[in-house]
Design an enzyme around this catalytic site. Structure first.
Site, PDB file in Angstrom:
ATOM      1  N   ALA A   1     -64.656  -1.504   7.611  1.00  0.00           N
ATOM      2  CA  ALA A   1     -65.071  -1.269   8.994  1.00  0.00           C
ATOM      3  C   ALA A   1     -66.087  -0.128   8.977  1.00  0.00           C
ATOM      4  CB  ALA A   1     -63.859  -0.895   9.834  1.00  0.00           C
TER       5      ALA A   1
ATOM      6  N   GLY B   1     -61.528  -3.183   5.732  1.00  0.00           N
ATOM      7  CA  GLY B   1     -61.644  -4.361   6.601  1.00  0.00           C
ATOM      8  C   GLY B   1     -62.338  -5.527   5.915  1.00  0.00           C
TER       9      GLY B   1
ATOM     10  N   GLU C   1     -58.417   2.950   2.677  1.00  0.00           N
ATOM     11  CA  GLU C   1     -58.197   3.674   3.933  1.00  0.00           C
ATOM     12  C   GLU C   1     -57.515   5.022   3.736  1.00  0.00           C
ATOM     13  OE1 GLU C   1     -57.785   0.420   3.531  1.00  0.00           O
ATOM     14  OE2 GLU C   1     -58.428  -0.678   5.324  1.00  0.00           O
TER      15      GLU C   1
ATOM     16  N   GLU D   1     -59.714  -7.209   4.002  1.00  0.00           N
ATOM     17  CA  GLU D   1     -58.814  -7.846   4.977  1.00  0.00           C
ATOM     18  C   GLU D   1     -59.427  -9.114   5.560  1.00  0.00           C
ATOM     19  OE1 GLU D   1     -58.453  -3.996   6.943  1.00  0.00           O
ATOM     20  OE2 GLU D   1     -56.281  -4.181   6.843  1.00  0.00           O
TER      21      GLU D   1
HETATM   22  N1  CO8 Z   1     -69.010   2.296   7.053  1.00  0.00           N
HETATM   23  C1  CO8 Z   1     -70.220   2.801   7.369  1.00  0.00           C
HETATM   24  N2  CO8 Z   1     -71.214   2.914   6.479  1.00  0.00           N
HETATM   25  C2  CO8 Z   1     -70.961   2.561   5.209  1.00  0.00           C
HETATM   26  C3  CO8 Z   1     -69.708   2.047   4.803  1.00  0.00           C
HETATM   27  C4  CO8 Z   1     -68.710   1.918   5.799  1.00  0.00           C
HETATM   28  N3  CO8 Z   1     -67.489   1.398   5.525  1.00  0.00           N
HETATM   29  N4  CO8 Z   1     -69.758   1.774   3.484  1.00  0.00           N
HETATM   30  C5  CO8 Z   1     -70.985   2.109   3.066  1.00  0.00           C
HETATM   31  N5  CO8 Z   1     -71.717   2.558   4.105  1.00  0.00           N
HETATM   32  C6  CO8 Z   1     -73.104   3.034   4.083  1.00  0.00           C
HETATM   33  C7  CO8 Z   1     -73.229   4.426   3.482  1.00  0.00           C
HETATM   34  O1  CO8 Z   1     -72.935   5.417   4.474  1.00  0.00           O
HETATM   35  C8  CO8 Z   1     -74.667   4.437   3.062  1.00  0.00           C
HETATM   36  O2  CO8 Z   1     -75.470   4.640   4.202  1.00  0.00           O
HETATM   37  P1  CO8 Z   1     -76.664   5.773   4.176  1.00  0.00           P
HETATM   38  O3  CO8 Z   1     -77.603   5.265   3.131  1.00  0.00           O
HETATM   39  O4  CO8 Z   1     -77.195   5.749   5.556  1.00  0.00           O
HETATM   40  O5  CO8 Z   1     -76.004   7.036   3.765  1.00  0.00           O
HETATM   41  C9  CO8 Z   1     -74.906   2.997   2.606  1.00  0.00           C
HETATM   42  O6  CO8 Z   1     -73.876   2.210   3.223  1.00  0.00           O
HETATM   43  C10 CO8 Z   1     -74.806   2.808   1.104  1.00  0.00           C
HETATM   44  O7  CO8 Z   1     -73.558   3.347   0.699  1.00  0.00           O
HETATM   45  P2  CO8 Z   1     -73.410   4.369  -0.551  1.00  0.00           P
HETATM   46  O8  CO8 Z   1     -74.636   5.215  -0.680  1.00  0.00           O
HETATM   47  O9  CO8 Z   1     -72.116   5.074  -0.390  1.00  0.00           O
HETATM   48  O10 CO8 Z   1     -73.363   3.297  -1.736  1.00  0.00           O
HETATM   49  P3  CO8 Z   1     -72.630   3.473  -3.151  1.00  0.00           P
HETATM   50  O11 CO8 Z   1     -73.077   2.294  -3.956  1.00  0.00           O
HETATM   51  O12 CO8 Z   1     -72.858   4.830  -3.702  1.00  0.00           O
HETATM   52  O13 CO8 Z   1     -71.059   3.352  -2.846  1.00  0.00           O
HETATM   53  C11 CO8 Z   1     -69.126   2.354  -1.819  1.00  0.00           C
HETATM   54  C12 CO8 Z   1     -70.541   2.144  -2.389  1.00  0.00           C
HETATM   55  C13 CO8 Z   1     -68.178   2.744  -2.969  1.00  0.00           C
HETATM   56  C14 CO8 Z   1     -68.694   1.039  -1.220  1.00  0.00           C
HETATM   57  C15 CO8 Z   1     -69.157   3.492  -0.776  1.00  0.00           C
HETATM   58  O14 CO8 Z   1     -70.212   3.224   0.161  1.00  0.00           O
HETATM   59  C16 CO8 Z   1     -67.882   3.603   0.024  1.00  0.00           C
HETATM   60  O15 CO8 Z   1     -66.919   4.177  -0.467  1.00  0.00           O
HETATM   61  N6  CO8 Z   1     -67.876   3.088   1.259  1.00  0.00           N
HETATM   62  C17 CO8 Z   1     -66.731   3.192   2.145  1.00  0.00           C
HETATM   63  C18 CO8 Z   1     -65.636   2.218   1.743  1.00  0.00           C
HETATM   64  C19 CO8 Z   1     -64.436   2.402   2.645  1.00  0.00           C
HETATM   65  O16 CO8 Z   1     -63.815   3.445   2.682  1.00  0.00           O
HETATM   66  N7  CO8 Z   1     -64.090   1.344   3.375  1.00  0.00           N
HETATM   67  C20 CO8 Z   1     -62.938   1.335   4.280  1.00  0.00           C
HETATM   68  C21 CO8 Z   1     -63.395   1.659   5.661  1.00  0.00           C
HETATM   69  S1  CO8 Z   1     -62.044   1.855   6.758  1.00  0.00           S
HETATM   70  C22 CO8 Z   1     -61.609   0.274   7.184  1.00  0.00           C
HETATM   71  O17 CO8 Z   1     -62.171  -0.687   6.755  1.00  0.00           O
HETATM   72  C23 CO8 Z   1     -60.464   0.182   8.127  1.00  0.00           C
HETATM   73  C24 CO8 Z   1     -60.184  -1.243   8.453  1.00  0.00           C
HETATM   74  C25 CO8 Z   1     -59.668  -1.351   9.839  1.00  0.00           C
HETATM   75  C26 CO8 Z   1     -59.744  -2.784  10.309  1.00  0.00           C
HETATM   76  C27 CO8 Z   1     -61.135  -3.307  10.323  1.00  0.00           C
HETATM   77  C28 CO8 Z   1     -61.197  -4.753  10.552  1.00  0.00           C
HETATM   78  C29 CO8 Z   1     -62.403  -5.416   9.950  1.00  0.00           C
END
Ligand code: CO8
Length: 258
Positions: free
Chosen positions: A65, A109, A132, A112
């Site tokens: 998400a 998400g 999460e 999921e």
């Molecule tokens: N939300 C918002 N932006 C994101 C997300 C995210 N989940 N994931 C990546 N991005 C963005 C980054 O902020 C970045 O943007 P910017 O260039 O503007 O800074 C861009 O995507 C590229 O990301 P990275 O530079 O971090 O790329 P890396 O290759 O270094 O890393 C990762 C990739 C490991 C995937 C890393 O981006 C990461 O850890 N992302 C977050 C993953 C995460 O924690 N996901 C869980 C989110 S919480 C959730 O899903 C709750 C679910 C609730 C229900 C939802 C129903 C669908």
């Protein structure tokens, strides 16, 4: 239908939805989820679509998400606004089979969403996870439930409590994904699979899907009883007559979904 955050295409009985927010690794925001819901509604209503495929990019199916969108929500915003309802779990109520074609990150998400689909085909680069816990939240759209049913308590606890990712090979070994294929063959493999499924009777496909899904909702004896009733019902259909007649006459069946 014009969308900004997803791409859609319907061809040869297969409807494909592609998450398309590459700069955010397909993070699922409200707009994207709303558009996905409308695309699913359209494919469900389209008699020419027999199978639905949900996919992302090579780097990310969906990285969860959108954290930036939800970071400032209060309890009241989430609770009273029913955060994560409506289109967020639209996949779960689809009558047509939905295949998740997963490459790269399927996190939070994203994982999921993939698990809500009927089956997951993964590229060898796929990474699944419920990170999460690292954000101070718990999974919110079935992660603790569907992951546990798919891979069992030991691995689900490992992933949910540590936030570690599971690679494609481990995901296949653990029962989370149906097949793993080389990344450059993912869509070919999925489209071939979907094309085969699209040749079968749509109504029988619906029954088969319903019956397998019932296994997650009920006891063994109730599930078997449910399956038996659907099996009996098949004998009231044209497609059962046609399927068996075609076998005996050594020809391909022509199903009419009735
Ligand atoms: N939300 C918002 N932006 C994101 C997300 C995210 N989940 N994931 C990546 N991005 C963005 C980054 O902020 C970045 O943007 P910017 O260039 O503007 O800074 C861009 O995507 C590229 O990301 P990275 O530079 O971090 O790329 P890396 O290759 O270094 O890393 C990762 C990739 C490991 C995937 C890393 O981006 C990461 O850890 N992302 C977050 C993953 C995460 O924690 N996901 C869980 C989110 S919480 C959730 O899903 C709750 C679910 C609730 C229900 C939802 C129903 C669908």
């Amino acid at each position: 239908m014009a969308f900004e955050t997803i791409l859609t295409e319907a061809k040869d009985g297969i409807g494909v939805i592609t998450f398309n927010r590459p700069k955010a690794l397909n993070a699922l925001n409200a707009q994207m989820i709303g558009e996905m819901g409308r695309a699913l509604d359209a494919f469900e209503a389209d008699d020419n679509v027999h199978v639905i495929v949900l996919t992302g990019s090579e780097k990310a199916f969906a990285a969860g998400a959108d954290i930036k969108e939800m970071a400032d929500k209060s309890f009241n915003d989430a609770y009273m606004g029913d955060f994560i309802s409506g289109p967020w779990d639209r996949i779960d109520s689809c009558h047509k089979p939905v295949i998740a074609a997963v490459s790269g990150f399927a996190l939070g998400g994203g994982c999921e969403m993939a698990m809500m689909c009927d089956l997951i085909i993964a590229s060898d680069t796929a990474k699944f996870g419920q990170p999460e816990i690292t954000l101070g939240i718990v999974p919110g759209i079935g992660g603790t439930q569907r992951l546990t049913r798919a891979v069992g308590k030991a691995k689900a606890m490992d992933m949910v409590l540590t936030g570690r990712m599971m690679g494609a090979e481990e995901a296949e070994r653990s029962g989370l994904v149906a097949r793993v294929v080389p990344a450059d063959q993912l869509m070919d493999e999925v489209m071939t699979m979907a094309a085969t499924m699209a040749t079968f009777s749509r109504s029988t496909m619906k029954m088969a899907k319903e019956s397998v899904r019932r296994a997650f909702e009920t006891t063994l004896s109730e599930g078997v009883r449910y399956e038996r009733r659907l099996f009996h019902a098949c004998f009231a259909t044209y497609d059962q007559k046609e399927g068996m007649k075609a076998f005996i006459e050594k020809r391909k069946p022509k199903f009419e979904n009735r």
